[in-house]
Write a protein that holds these residues in place. Structure first.
Motif, short mmCIF file in Angstrom:
data_model
loop_
_atom_site.label_atom_id
_atom_site.label_comp_id
_atom_site.label_asym_id
_atom_site.label_seq_id
_atom_site.Cartn_x
_atom_site.Cartn_y
_atom_site.Cartn_z
N PRO A 162 -8.48 11.35 -7.52
CA PRO A 162 -9.20 12.14 -6.52
C PRO A 162 -9.95 11.28 -5.51
O PRO A 162 -9.99 11.65 -4.33
CB PRO A 162 -10.19 12.96 -7.37
CG PRO A 162 -9.53 13.08 -8.70
CD PRO A 162 -8.81 11.77 -8.91
N ASP A 163 -10.49 10.14 -5.95
CA ASP A 163 -11.26 9.33 -4.98
C ASP A 163 -10.35 8.73 -3.93
O ASP A 163 -10.68 8.67 -2.74
CB ASP A 163 -12.08 8.26 -5.71
CG ASP A 163 -11.23 7.37 -6.58
OD1 ASP A 163 -10.29 7.92 -7.22
OD2 ASP A 163 -11.43 6.14 -6.60
N LYS A 164 -9.14 8.29 -4.37
CA LYS A 164 -8.19 7.78 -3.36
C LYS A 164 -7.67 8.92 -2.49
O LYS A 164 -7.45 8.75 -1.28
CB LYS A 164 -7.01 7.09 -4.05
CG LYS A 164 -7.37 5.72 -4.61
CD LYS A 164 -6.13 5.03 -5.12
CE LYS A 164 -6.49 3.65 -5.64
NZ LYS A 164 -5.33 3.00 -6.27
N THR A 165 -7.50 10.08 -3.07
CA THR A 165 -7.01 11.25 -2.30
C THR A 165 -8.00 11.59 -1.18
O THR A 165 -7.59 11.95 -0.07
CB THR A 165 -6.82 12.46 -3.23
OG1 THR A 165 -5.93 12.10 -4.28
CG2 THR A 165 -6.26 13.66 -2.48
N ALA A 166 -9.26 11.44 -1.49
CA ALA A 166 -10.28 11.75 -0.48
C ALA A 166 -10.12 10.87 0.76
O ALA A 166 -10.45 11.26 1.88
CB ALA A 166 -11.66 11.57 -1.09
N LYS A 167 -9.55 9.62 0.53
CA LYS A 167 -9.38 8.68 1.66
C LYS A 167 -8.24 9.12 2.61
O LYS A 167 -8.07 8.55 3.69
CB LYS A 167 -9.09 7.27 1.13
CG LYS A 167 -10.28 6.65 0.43
CD LYS A 167 -9.92 5.27 -0.08
CE LYS A 167 -11.12 4.69 -0.84
NZ LYS A 167 -10.74 3.46 -1.54
N LEU A 168 -7.44 10.09 2.19
CA LEU A 168 -6.34 10.55 3.06
C LEU A 168 -6.87 11.33 4.26
O LEU A 168 -6.15 11.57 5.23
CB LEU A 168 -5.37 11.42 2.27
CG LEU A 168 -4.53 10.71 1.19
CD1 LEU A 168 -3.73 11.73 0.39
CD2 LEU A 168 -3.59 9.69 1.82
N GLY A 169 -8.11 11.76 4.17
CA GLY A 169 -8.73 12.39 5.32
C GLY A 169 -8.50 13.90 5.43
O GLY A 169 -8.77 14.47 6.48
N PHE A 170 -7.99 14.52 4.38
CA PHE A 170 -7.82 15.99 4.43
C PHE A 170 -9.10 16.67 3.97
O PHE A 170 -9.83 16.14 3.13
CB PHE A 170 -6.67 16.44 3.51
CG PHE A 170 -5.33 15.92 3.95
CD1 PHE A 170 -4.76 16.36 5.14
CD2 PHE A 170 -4.66 14.98 3.19
CE1 PHE A 170 -3.53 15.88 5.54
CE2 PHE A 170 -3.43 14.51 3.59
CZ PHE A 170 -2.86 14.95 4.77
N GLU A 171 -9.31 17.82 4.51
CA GLU A 171 -10.44 18.61 3.98
C GLU A 171 -10.10 19.05 2.56
O GLU A 171 -8.93 19.32 2.25
CB GLU A 171 -10.66 19.85 4.85
CG GLU A 171 -11.32 19.50 6.17
CD GLU A 171 -11.59 20.76 6.99
OE1 GLU A 171 -11.67 21.85 6.39
OE2 GLU A 171 -11.68 20.62 8.22
N GLN A 172 -11.11 19.13 1.72
CA GLN A 172 -10.90 19.45 0.30
C GLN A 172 -10.15 20.78 0.14
O GLN A 172 -9.30 20.91 -0.73
CB GLN A 172 -12.28 19.52 -0.39
CG GLN A 172 -12.21 19.50 -1.92
CD GLN A 172 -11.59 18.20 -2.44
OE1 GLN A 172 -11.72 17.14 -1.83
NE2 GLN A 172 -10.88 18.29 -3.56
N ALA A 173 -10.45 21.72 1.03
CA ALA A 173 -9.84 23.05 0.90
C ALA A 173 -8.33 23.02 1.12
O ALA A 173 -7.61 23.92 0.68
CB ALA A 173 -10.49 23.99 1.91
#
Lengths: 307, 254
Positions: free
Chosen positions: A243-254
């Motif tokens: 999840p922490d690396k996924t957050a770096k993709l720049g998409f909104e969580q929703a």
């Protein structure tokens, strides 16, 4: 360029007023061409004008305006009908005849000689799976058997063009599968098929091209593949990444759906897809799948009909 | 060839039709019953049998013509079996002519059966076959053919019930045209005589095809009388069939 198997030009059919009723426009300025060797599905809801169009093609109804040509010949001429086989919707057949007698009757109407008649009757009965019940009276046939016999009579003259009105409506799942196989077999032989249906899955499986008709008007027509591919709604990328690396993709969580270790993101355009795949790889993520979300024929159908 | 194919199929349909077989059996039974009726008549047994037999042929021929003629065409349209014929490489008039020819074939079989029954009864009672009845039998057949043509015409235009009624009215008027003519002659100033004149000129005079009384009374019938009556009947049949074909040719088969 070869002449089209079917040419419908500005066809309009207005039913004249019965007592106490208004005139009704069943087909409204319909233009359509079906190429030789094509399997064409004519789709639309009940009352859209499919059967009226087909009946006009088959000379059962006379157009108010416009005309129909079959292999370049006006459909009102006898010659045009020699190369056509027709199965009406829910065919009604003389109950006092046997299946074989009825096929002999229709073969005679095509002026087939005795030996050709015998061969074609046996071949057609075999093709539709009725050979064992061929000598039974038609009044004892089930609706599915009537449909098969109707199809056999449509094939009796080995037609170049087969026109079928709701051909699968009375068939059980096995019958429908056999019917689809038969259509594909006829297509392989270079025959042209024009059929109406409201069963979209069947049309999707066998048609090269579809026409969608509503309220007597042709609202869309095209190759099935083009219609579906032209309407890719989105592309779904499924990947494995923390999840922490996924957050770096720049998409909104929703916009990200997480299921266990799998992440799913839905993107609208190719540029975003390319960039996201690159980012996932760079962040040591693993791509599981990239799936375009196409619209089904049913989606297209519902959109055209305003559903 | 298409006409023949449709005619043979119509014939096959008719002879497998229970209504027609029942009417025919009833007619044959009634002709046989004329033996009993003849017994009751005082000294006129042979005459009564022949008269009754020929009338039975005429009436039952009419019933078969109405029931089968109207039913066959209406059934094709209502049950939509016509779709499988009219979409074949044939012309609409071939369907009309084929249907009519099939009915004509059915009716000739019926008339022959009834005539043979009458002649057998005649043989039993009189000890000989009266071939003098045959001109009347032949013209009964022509009359029935004419009625069937009208039945087919009406059924291409209107509902089966109205077609049956129209055919029946035509049959009755056809036998009354001589009275109509007399009425117009005696009362030329009546306001509606133009209507009666119209009916007189349009409706066939079926009395021209009626030789029943004459043959029963042994009035000699020269061949030209039968020939003229036949030509008269055939002319009407051709005209009515052309009209039927013209109507059917433009008809939407919904």
């Amino acid at each position: 360029m070869a002449v089209p198997a079917v040419k419908i030009d500005h066809l309009t059919k207005i039913y004249s007023a019965d007592l106490g009723k208004k005139p009704m426009c069943a087909v409204d300025d319909l233009n359509l061409e079906v190429e030789q060797g094509e399997v064409f599905a004519f789709l639309g809801p009940n009352g859209a004008g499919k059967t009226t169009t087909i009946k006009t093609m088959m000379r059962l109804l006379f157009p108010t305006r416009g005309f129909v040509e079959i292999f370049g010949i006006p459909n009102l001429s006898v010659k045009a009908m020699r190369s056509v086989g027709f199965l009406p919707e829910q065919p009604q057949i003389y109950g006092y005849l046997t299946g074989r007698e009825f096929l002999d009757f229709t073969a005679r109407l095509f002026r087939l000689d005795r030996s050709t008649r015998k061969k074609r009757i046996d071949d057609c009965l075999e093709q539709v799976g009725l050979i064992k019940r061929a000598d039974g009276l038609i009044r004892g046939y089930s609706r599915g058997m009537m449909q098969r016999l109707g199809l056999a009579q449509a094939l009796i003259n080995d037609p170049e063009l087969l026109v079928l009105d709701e051909p699968m409506s009375n068939l059980d799942p096995v019958g429908r599968k056999e019917f689809r196989d038969l259509i594909l077999e006829l297509k392989d032989k270079g025959k042209t098929l024009f059929f109406s249906s409201h069963i979209l899955s069947d049309a999707e499986m066998i048609a090269d091209r579809v026409g969608i008709v509503n309220q007597g008007r042709l609202v869309n027509t095209g190759k099935l593949r083009d219609l579906i591919e032209a309407q890719i709604r989105s592309i779904e990328i499924t990947f494995i990444m923390t999840p922490d690396k996924t957050a770096k993709l720049g998409f909104e969580q929703a916009n990200i759906v997480q299921q266990d270790e799998h992440m799913l993101v839905r993107l609208e355009n190719d540029a975003d897809v390319q960039r996201t795949i690159g980012d996932i790889m760079r962040l040591d993520g693993r791509i599981v799948s990239v799936v375009p979300q196409k619209r089904t024929l049913e989606d297209i159908f519902m959109t055209e009909l305003g559903g | 060839m298409s006409v023949l194919t449709i005619a043979m199929n119509t014939f096959r349909e008719s002879i497998r039709n229970r209504v027609m077989i029942n009417i025919l059996l009833f007619a044959v039974g009634l002709i046989l019953l004329s033996i009993v009726l003849g017994e009751w008549s005082l000294g006129e047994q042979i005459k009564v049998i022949k008269d009754f037999g020929l009338s039975a042929m005429s009436i039952f021929g009419l019933l078969i013509a109405i029931f089968i003629g109207i039913r066959l065409m209406v059934q094709e349209l209502e049950q939509r079996t016509i779709y499988l014929i009219a979409s074949k490489p044939i012309r609409r008039w071939e369907i009309v002519l084929g249907k009519y020819s099939g009915l004509a074939l059915t009716l000739i079989v019926n008339v022959i059966l009834m005539a043979v029954t009458l002649l057998v009864v005649n043989l039993i009672i009189e000890g000989r076959i009266d071939l003098g009845l045959l001109p009347a039998v032949f013209l009964i057949y022509i009359e029935i053919l004419l009625i069937v043509a009208f039945a087919l015409f009406f059924s291409s235009l209107m509902s089966p019930q109205l077609s049956a009624l129209a055919t029946l009215i035509l049959y009755m008027l056809g036998h009354l045209t001589n009275f109509l003519y007399e009425y117009i002659r005696v009362f030329p100033d009546k306001g509606f005589h133009w209507l009666l004149k119209g009916i007189y000129y349009i409706v066939p005079n079926l009395e021209k095809l009626n030789l029943k009384m004459a043959v029963v009374d042994h009035v000699p019938q020269p061949p030209h009388v039968v020939a003229w009556a036949t030509a008269y009947g055939l002319c009407y049949i051709v005209i009515v069939l052309i009209l039927t074909a013209a109507v059917f040719n433009k008809k939407d088969l919904k």
